[in-house]
Motif scaffolding. Sequence first.
Motif, PDB file in Angstrom:
ATOM      1  N   ASN A  87      -5.489   4.582  -2.550  1.00 25.51           N
ATOM      2  CA  ASN A  87      -6.686   4.786  -2.072  1.00 25.51           C
ATOM      3  C   ASN A  87      -7.196   6.135  -2.494  1.00 25.51           C
ATOM      4  O   ASN A  87      -8.439   6.388  -2.190  1.00 25.51           O
ATOM      5  CB  ASN A  87      -6.912   4.459  -0.622  1.00 25.51           C
ATOM      6  CG  ASN A  87      -6.478   5.638   0.251  1.00 25.51           C
ATOM      7  OD1 ASN A  87      -5.569   6.360  -0.132  1.00 25.51           O
ATOM      8  ND2 ASN A  87      -6.681   5.903   1.548  1.00 25.51           N
ATOM      9  N   MET A 129      -3.992  -5.975   7.475  1.00 27.41           N
ATOM     10  CA  MET A 129      -2.993  -4.815   7.356  1.00 27.41           C
ATOM     11  C   MET A 129      -1.856  -4.690   8.104  1.00 27.41           C
ATOM     12  O   MET A 129      -1.642  -5.945   8.554  1.00 27.41           O
ATOM     13  CB  MET A 129      -3.866  -3.516   7.600  1.00 27.41           C
ATOM     14  CG  MET A 129      -5.201  -3.437   7.171  1.00 27.41           C
ATOM     15  SD  MET A 129      -6.345  -2.018   7.184  1.00 27.41           S
ATOM     16  CE  MET A 129      -5.485  -0.881   7.899  1.00 27.41           C
ATOM     17  N   ILE A 136      -8.096   0.301  -3.196  1.00 20.64           N
ATOM     18  CA  ILE A 136      -8.347  -0.149  -1.968  1.00 20.64           C
ATOM     19  C   ILE A 136      -9.335   0.739  -1.191  1.00 20.64           C
ATOM     20  O   ILE A 136      -9.841   0.333  -0.036  1.00 20.64           O
ATOM     21  CB  ILE A 136      -7.100  -0.513  -1.039  1.00 20.64           C
ATOM     22  CG1 ILE A 136      -6.290   0.683  -0.686  1.00 20.64           C
ATOM     23  CG2 ILE A 136      -6.435  -1.718  -1.929  1.00 20.64           C
ATOM     24  CD1 ILE A 136      -5.189   0.372   0.221  1.00 20.64           C
ATOM     25  N   THR A 172       2.304   0.540   6.080  1.00 19.62           N
ATOM     26  CA  THR A 172       3.186   1.254   6.971  1.00 19.62           C
ATOM     27  C   THR A 172       4.496   0.310   7.530  1.00 19.62           C
ATOM     28  O   THR A 172       5.517   0.838   7.499  1.00 19.62           O
ATOM     29  CB  THR A 172       2.630   1.349   8.428  1.00 19.62           C
ATOM     30  OG1 THR A 172       1.262   2.117   8.150  1.00 19.62           O
ATOM     31  CG2 THR A 172       3.176   2.197   9.392  1.00 19.62           C
ATOM     32  N   VAL A 213       0.863  -1.179   0.010  1.00 17.23           N
ATOM     33  CA  VAL A 213      -0.066   0.035   0.097  1.00 17.23           C
ATOM     34  C   VAL A 213       0.746   1.373  -0.058  1.00 17.23           C
ATOM     35  O   VAL A 213       1.349   1.623   1.048  1.00 17.23           O
ATOM     36  CB  VAL A 213      -0.825  -0.085   1.302  1.00 17.23           C
ATOM     37  CG1 VAL A 213      -1.856   1.333   1.132  1.00 17.23           C
ATOM     38  CG2 VAL A 213      -1.919  -1.177   0.947  1.00 17.23           C
ATOM     39  N   ARG A 223      -2.823  -6.335   2.560  1.00 16.03           N
ATOM     40  CA  ARG A 223      -2.752  -4.863   2.138  1.00 16.03           C
ATOM     41  C   ARG A 223      -2.098  -4.325   3.280  1.00 16.03           C
ATOM     42  O   ARG A 223      -2.309  -3.870   4.201  1.00 16.03           O
ATOM     43  CB  ARG A 223      -4.162  -4.089   2.128  1.00 16.03           C
ATOM     44  CG  ARG A 223      -5.199  -4.904   0.978  1.00 16.03           C
ATOM     45  CD  ARG A 223      -6.455  -4.150   1.087  1.00 16.03           C
ATOM     46  NE  ARG A 223      -6.980  -3.682   2.469  1.00 16.03           N
ATOM     47  CZ  ARG A 223      -7.697  -4.296   3.413  1.00 16.03           C
ATOM     48  NH1 ARG A 223      -8.130  -5.559   2.740  1.00 16.03           N
ATOM     49  NH2 ARG A 223      -8.036  -4.059   4.418  1.00 16.03           N
ATOM     50  N   LYS A 264       0.059   4.382  -1.012  1.00 21.58           N
ATOM     51  CA  LYS A 264      -0.561   5.806  -0.591  1.00 21.58           C
ATOM     52  C   LYS A 264       0.077   6.575   0.005  1.00 21.58           C
ATOM     53  O   LYS A 264       0.620   6.393   1.287  1.00 21.58           O
ATOM     54  CB  LYS A 264      -2.151   5.436  -0.414  1.00 21.58           C
ATOM     55  CG  LYS A 264      -2.108   5.042   1.315  1.00 21.58           C
ATOM     56  CD  LYS A 264      -3.474   4.637   1.664  1.00 21.58           C
ATOM     57  CE  LYS A 264      -3.298   4.345   3.248  1.00 21.58           C
ATOM     58  NZ  LYS A 264      -4.802   3.422   3.577  1.00 21.58           N
ATOM     59  N   MET A 276     -13.579  -8.316   0.419  1.00 23.83           N
ATOM     60  CA  MET A 276     -12.316  -7.499   1.308  1.00 23.83           C
ATOM     61  C   MET A 276     -13.290  -6.955   2.294  1.00 23.83           C
ATOM     62  O   MET A 276     -14.260  -6.916   2.442  1.00 23.83           O
ATOM     63  CB  MET A 276     -11.961  -6.313   0.310  1.00 23.83           C
ATOM     64  CG  MET A 276     -11.075  -5.316   0.763  1.00 23.83           C
ATOM     65  SD  MET A 276     -11.853  -3.977   1.881  1.00 23.83           S
ATOM     66  CE  MET A 276     -10.688  -2.607   1.447  1.00 23.83           C
TER      67      MET A 276
HETATM   68  C1  LIG Z   1      -4.065   2.486   4.237  1.00 20.39           C
HETATM   69  C2  LIG Z   1      -4.943   1.272   3.913  1.00 20.39           C
HETATM   70  C3  LIG Z   1      -4.288  -0.198   4.470  1.00 20.39           C
HETATM   71  C4  LIG Z   1      -2.717  -0.178   4.736  1.00 20.39           C
HETATM   72  O1  LIG Z   1      -2.577   0.122   6.090  1.00 20.39           O
HETATM   73  P1  LIG Z   1      -1.152   0.049   7.037  1.00 20.39           P
HETATM   74  O2  LIG Z   1      -1.512  -0.129   8.373  1.00 20.39           O
HETATM   75  O3  LIG Z   1      -0.428   0.934   6.580  1.00 20.39           O
HETATM   76  O4  LIG Z   1      -0.631  -1.059   6.601  1.00 20.39           O
HETATM   77  C5  LIG Z   1      -4.728  -1.313   4.214  1.00 20.39           C
HETATM   78  N1  LIG Z   1      -6.124  -1.133   3.609  1.00 20.39           N
HETATM   79  C6  LIG Z   1      -6.893   0.045   3.419  1.00 20.39           C
HETATM   80  C7  LIG Z   1      -8.214  -0.249   2.913  1.00 20.39           C
HETATM   81  C8  LIG Z   1      -6.063   1.418   3.643  1.00 20.39           C
HETATM   82  O5  LIG Z   1      -6.665   2.019   3.355  1.00 20.39           O
END
Ligand SMILES: *Cc1c(COP(=O)(O)O)cnc(C)c1O
Length: 223
Positions: free
Chosen positions: A47, A196, A68, A215, A24, A212, A26, A152
């Motif tokens: 996103n 995440m 996402i 960080t 991810v 996904r 973004k 998802m």
């Molecule tokens: C930002 C985001 C992530 C990634 O989050 P991290 O905590 O940084 O790994 C995953 N899924 C969605 C839908 C997000 O918006």
Amino acid sequence: MNSLSERLHDVWHDLPEGVRLVAVSKFHPAEQVMEAYEAGQRIFGENHAQELAAKAAMLPDDIEWHFIGHLQTNKVRMIASYVSLVHSVDSLRLLREINKQAQKNERILRCLLQLHVAQEETKFGFTPEEMLQMLAEGEWKSLENIRLCGIMCMATNTDDTAQIHREFKLAHETFLKAKERFFADDDMFCEQSMGMSDDYPIAISEGATLVRIGTRIFGPRNY
Ligand SMILES: *Cc1c(COP(=O)(O)O)cnc(C)c1O
């Protein structure tokens, strides 16, 4: 501190066979995407429609871009030529618009249905009942330029791991019901995008096929 490439390898190392990483990216610049790309990562998640379109236009063509975040219908056309999987379809209206824009681009767009399983009210998505109802009504079958490929979800942001397990389990069970009732003969309905940075090991234990992670790979985001 470890390099981006080392952190990426650490995450890959945690993924069993059959689970793929959406990195991810973004809010991180294209240079960092390139660094991950050069280390071998090919799937990236964004996103914001504008940011995805801008990065996709300047970065290598063999990157698979996944959307996402919450997608507004008026933004679909910005990403329709670039995106390879939309994780976050949260209404039939959005699905219709994705179909329309996919048609204009003469392609078929793969989509996941977002399930709302978390406690937090801010998270988008269908409840399990709403999703099964929408599938039962069947309009999606007439949308020839979309392909439903799975579900998802996001779990509640909490330290209570039992709760996170319960939420991913509910999403997994809903996936299985949808698979059995509507996609039993469709091998493409196979994805469960869950997990995440802070909860992906739990998501994997509950059946995730796509995680996904931002960080943990790219570091904190500057909003
Ligand atoms: C930002 C985001 C992530 C990634 O989050 P991290 O905590 O940084 O790994 C995953 N899924 C969605 C839908 C997000 O918006």
